[in-house]
Design a protein around this motif. Structure first.
Motif, PDB file in Angstrom:
ATOM      1  N   SER A 166      10.617  -4.374  -1.579  1.00 17.83           N
ATOM      2  CA  SER A 166       9.374  -3.659  -1.894  1.00 17.83           C
ATOM      3  C   SER A 166       8.336  -4.629  -2.441  1.00 17.83           C
ATOM      4  CB  SER A 166       9.643  -2.555  -2.919  1.00 17.83           C
ATOM      5  OG  SER A 166       9.972  -3.132  -4.171  1.00 17.83           O
ATOM      6  N   ASN A 167       7.084  -4.249  -2.303  1.00 23.34           N
ATOM      7  CA  ASN A 167       5.968  -5.006  -2.858  1.00 23.34           C
ATOM      8  C   ASN A 167       5.455  -4.205  -4.050  1.00 23.34           C
ATOM      9  OD1 ASN A 167       3.512  -6.049  -3.511  1.00 23.34           O
ATOM     10  ND2 ASN A 167       2.720  -6.137  -1.418  1.00 23.34           N
ATOM     11  N   SER A 168       5.742  -4.696  -5.256  1.00 26.64           N
ATOM     12  CA  SER A 168       5.483  -3.877  -6.449  1.00 26.64           C
ATOM     13  C   SER A 168       4.002  -3.630  -6.700  1.00 26.64           C
ATOM     14  CB  SER A 168       6.125  -4.510  -7.678  1.00 26.64           C
ATOM     15  OG  SER A 168       5.532  -5.771  -7.912  1.00 26.64           O
ATOM     16  N   GLY A 210       7.110   6.392   3.699  1.00 20.88           N
ATOM     17  CA  GLY A 210       7.661   5.201   3.080  1.00 20.88           C
ATOM     18  C   GLY A 210       8.788   4.638   3.927  1.00 20.88           C
ATOM     19  N   LYS A 211       9.609   3.786   3.311  1.00 16.76           N
ATOM     20  CA  LYS A 211      10.679   3.129   4.041  1.00 16.76           C
ATOM     21  C   LYS A 211      12.035   3.475   3.457  1.00 16.76           C
ATOM     22  CE  LYS A 211       7.945  -0.618   4.105  1.00 16.76           C
ATOM     23  NZ  LYS A 211       7.660  -2.041   3.889  1.00 16.76           N
ATOM     24  N   GLU A 233       3.905  -0.591  -3.817  1.00 17.34           N
ATOM     25  CA  GLU A 233       5.027   0.311  -3.536  1.00 17.34           C
ATOM     26  C   GLU A 233       5.912   0.515  -4.762  1.00 17.34           C
ATOM     27  OE1 GLU A 233       5.955  -0.767   1.149  1.00 17.34           O
ATOM     28  OE2 GLU A 233       6.618  -2.133  -0.399  1.00 17.34           O
ATOM     29  N   ASP A 234       6.589   1.654  -4.794  1.00 18.14           N
ATOM     30  CA  ASP A 234       7.589   1.944  -5.821  1.00 18.14           C
ATOM     31  C   ASP A 234       8.949   2.122  -5.161  1.00 18.14           C
ATOM     32  OD1 ASP A 234       5.940   2.081  -8.133  1.00 18.14           O
ATOM     33  OD2 ASP A 234       5.258   4.066  -7.545  1.00 18.14           O
ATOM     34  N   VAL A 235       9.987   1.610  -5.820  1.00 17.02           N
ATOM     35  CA  VAL A 235      11.352   1.931  -5.395  1.00 17.02           C
ATOM     36  C   VAL A 235      11.679   3.291  -5.995  1.00 17.02           C
ATOM     37  CG1 VAL A 235      13.771   1.261  -5.507  1.00 17.02           C
ATOM     38  CG2 VAL A 235      12.002  -0.503  -5.318  1.00 17.02           C
ATOM     39  N   VAL A 295      11.783   3.354  -0.571  1.00 21.63           N
ATOM     40  CA  VAL A 295      10.553   2.732  -1.064  1.00 21.63           C
ATOM     41  C   VAL A 295       9.364   3.564  -0.578  1.00 21.63           C
ATOM     42  CG1 VAL A 295       9.086   0.675  -0.912  1.00 21.63           C
ATOM     43  CG2 VAL A 295      11.570   0.424  -1.073  1.00 21.63           C
ATOM     44  N   ASP A 299      13.682  -4.537  -5.803  1.00 22.29           N
ATOM     45  CA  ASP A 299      12.433  -4.828  -6.507  1.00 22.29           C
ATOM     46  C   ASP A 299      11.760  -6.091  -5.989  1.00 22.29           C
ATOM     47  OD1 ASP A 299      12.555  -2.629  -8.163  1.00 22.29           O
ATOM     48  OD2 ASP A 299      13.722  -3.660  -9.701  1.00 22.29           O
TER      49      ASP A 299
END
Lengths: 82, 82
Positions: free
Chosen positions: A68-70, A40-41, A73-75, A8, A64
């Protein structure tokens, strides 16, 4: 045991202050090969048993919805390891 | 522009409270496919120009010395993307 790795990252249009701080540290420490750092993570999900299509779909869903917090953040990756 | 990705995870023998919290949330939310979650960091280093052996060696050095704390973390991967 198989592991599913979910990556993420903060969205490209966001500032990422952590990454900016590391970029600044590089300049002070004389590290000049890298012009930017983003942080990121990385989630490692241990799977009990086999990685079926259902388990992968569940991993995508929680990546999703939970990991992650859309908004910010992006996966960027979901892959099976081992 | 090429990017070097550095993955850092908490050492296996450490508790990783963030990961434990997510594992607990999975149980409450009825997600049962994953028995454990560990959370680490993913660094994306943007390289100005080409990725030479020298740049890769520098990336390895800063991964060990700056991006990770070797007392509690392991660098689990360094790879060039694009």
């Amino acid at each position: 045991m198989p592991t599913i790795v979910v990556d993420v990252m903060p969205k490209a249009e966001l500032l990422d202050p952590q990454g900016k701080a590391v970029t600044g540290a590089f300049a002070r420490l004389g590290v000049s090969d890298f012009s930017a750092v983003r942080i990121g993570k990385r989630f490692e999900l241990t799977v009990d048993g086999e990685v079926t299509d259902g388990v992968l779909a569940e991993a995508r869903r929680i990546a999703d919805e939970i990991l992650s917090n859309s908004v910010i953040e992006d996966v960027v990756g979901i892959e099976v390891v081992e």
